[in-house]
Write an enzyme that holds these catalytic residues in place. Structure first.
Site, PDB file in Angstrom:
ATOM      1  N   ASP A  39       0.824  -1.205   0.000  1.00  0.00           N
ATOM      2  CA  ASP A  39       0.000   0.000   0.000  1.00  0.00           C
ATOM      3  C   ASP A  39       0.862   1.260   0.000  1.00  0.00           C
ATOM      4  O   ASP A  39       0.487   2.275  -0.590  1.00  0.00           O
ATOM      5  CB  ASP A  39      -0.933  -0.008   1.214  1.00  0.00           C
ATOM      6  CG  ASP A  39      -1.959   1.101   1.156  1.00  0.00           C
ATOM      7  OD1 ASP A  39      -2.561   1.309   0.090  1.00  0.00           O
ATOM      8  OD2 ASP A  39      -2.156   1.774   2.187  1.00  0.00           O
ATOM      9  N   ASP A  97       3.190   1.382  -3.677  1.00  0.00           N
ATOM     10  CA  ASP A  97       2.560   1.695  -4.964  1.00  0.00           C
ATOM     11  C   ASP A  97       2.656   3.181  -5.297  1.00  0.00           C
ATOM     12  O   ASP A  97       3.065   3.560  -6.391  1.00  0.00           O
ATOM     13  CB  ASP A  97       1.112   1.185  -5.041  1.00  0.00           C
ATOM     14  CG  ASP A  97       0.183   1.764  -3.985  1.00  0.00           C
ATOM     15  OD1 ASP A  97       0.626   2.552  -3.124  1.00  0.00           O
ATOM     16  OD2 ASP A  97      -1.015   1.396  -4.020  1.00  0.00           O
ATOM     17  N   ASP A 100      -6.301   3.192  -6.563  1.00  0.00           N
ATOM     18  CA  ASP A 100      -5.704   2.986  -5.244  1.00  0.00           C
ATOM     19  C   ASP A 100      -6.700   3.327  -4.145  1.00  0.00           C
ATOM     20  O   ASP A 100      -6.874   2.560  -3.189  1.00  0.00           O
ATOM     21  CB  ASP A 100      -4.426   3.813  -5.114  1.00  0.00           C
ATOM     22  CG  ASP A 100      -3.714   3.566  -3.798  1.00  0.00           C
ATOM     23  OD1 ASP A 100      -3.534   2.387  -3.429  1.00  0.00           O
ATOM     24  OD2 ASP A 100      -3.345   4.547  -3.128  1.00  0.00           O
ATOM     25  N   ASP A 123      -8.309   0.622  -1.605  1.00  0.00           N
ATOM     26  CA  ASP A 123      -8.061   0.812  -0.171  1.00  0.00           C
ATOM     27  C   ASP A 123      -9.370   0.758   0.612  1.00  0.00           C
ATOM     28  O   ASP A 123      -9.448   0.117   1.663  1.00  0.00           O
ATOM     29  CB  ASP A 123      -7.365   2.149   0.097  1.00  0.00           C
ATOM     30  CG  ASP A 123      -5.900   2.143  -0.279  1.00  0.00           C
ATOM     31  OD1 ASP A 123      -5.349   1.065  -0.599  1.00  0.00           O
ATOM     32  OD2 ASP A 123      -5.296   3.239  -0.260  1.00  0.00           O
TER      33      ASP A 123
END
Length: 189
Positions: free
Chosen positions: A60, A63, A81, A85
């Site tokens: 996480d 990236d 993203d 998440d």
């Protein structure tokens, strides 16, 4: 920490992975951790949940660092993203509730407050106000609390519920802090 994550991203870049693929890997790891929670953390699931959460948290962070380092930042990548998440967090708290590791009201409060932290930031961002770093429970902090609470779960099962309750309280405070900051900035405009 940014330098560490950018350095780490070299390996993934050389392997031909993109920042978006790292986001997807992090999301899949969240789903796996959620499955361990759903299973009730019996036996090896406890260690598996900790390991998968740690590795997923690493992906996480890497990236975005990789996207910045190799000039691969894209609007879609940011959206992907963020969406992954949020879906990952939904899965984690659903797993905690489904596995009867926390009372449903605690899990729902933590999930709702965590989602609102991100929503307030995004919604206020539309108005031109940046809230990054405002509040005490952004996603990395929430994951860290969950990892630590899971780590100590074998000592006392109430530690995990207490950690999730802490996420709920701190996330709620973060939402209130962000709303206050937004009201101050937007009332001047």
């Amino acid at each position: 920490m940014e330098g560490f994550f950018q350095s780490s991203s070299k390996f993934f870049h050389r392997a031909g992975l993109s920042p978006n693929s790292l986001s997807v890997i992090g999301f899949v790891l969240s789903l796996i951790a959620a499955t361990f929670y759903w299973g009730g953390l019996s036996g090896w699931e406890w260690a598996g949940a900790i390991l998968v959460l740690l590795v997923g948290s690493f992906f996480d962070a890497v990236d975005g660092a990789m996207a910045r380092k190799y000039a691969r930042v894209s609007k879609f990548g940011g959206v992907l993203d963020s969406v992954l998440d949020r879906l990952g967090e939904i899965a984690l708290y659903a797993g905690l509730i489904a596995g009867s590791l926390v009372q449903p009201w605690i899990g729902i409060w933590a999930l709702s407050a965590a989602l609102m932290v991100s929503y307030v930031r995004a919604r206020v961002g539309v108005e031109g106000v940046t809230l990054k770093g405002i509040g005490i429970a952004e996603r990395p902090e929430r994951l860290l609390i969950l990892i630590v609470a899971t780590l100590f779960w074998p000592l006392s099962h109430s530690v995990l519920a207490g950690g999730v309750l802490l996420v709920a309280v701190l996330s709620s405070i973060t939402v209130a802090s962000r709303l206050y900051r937004a009201s101050v900035v937007l009332s001047r405009a």
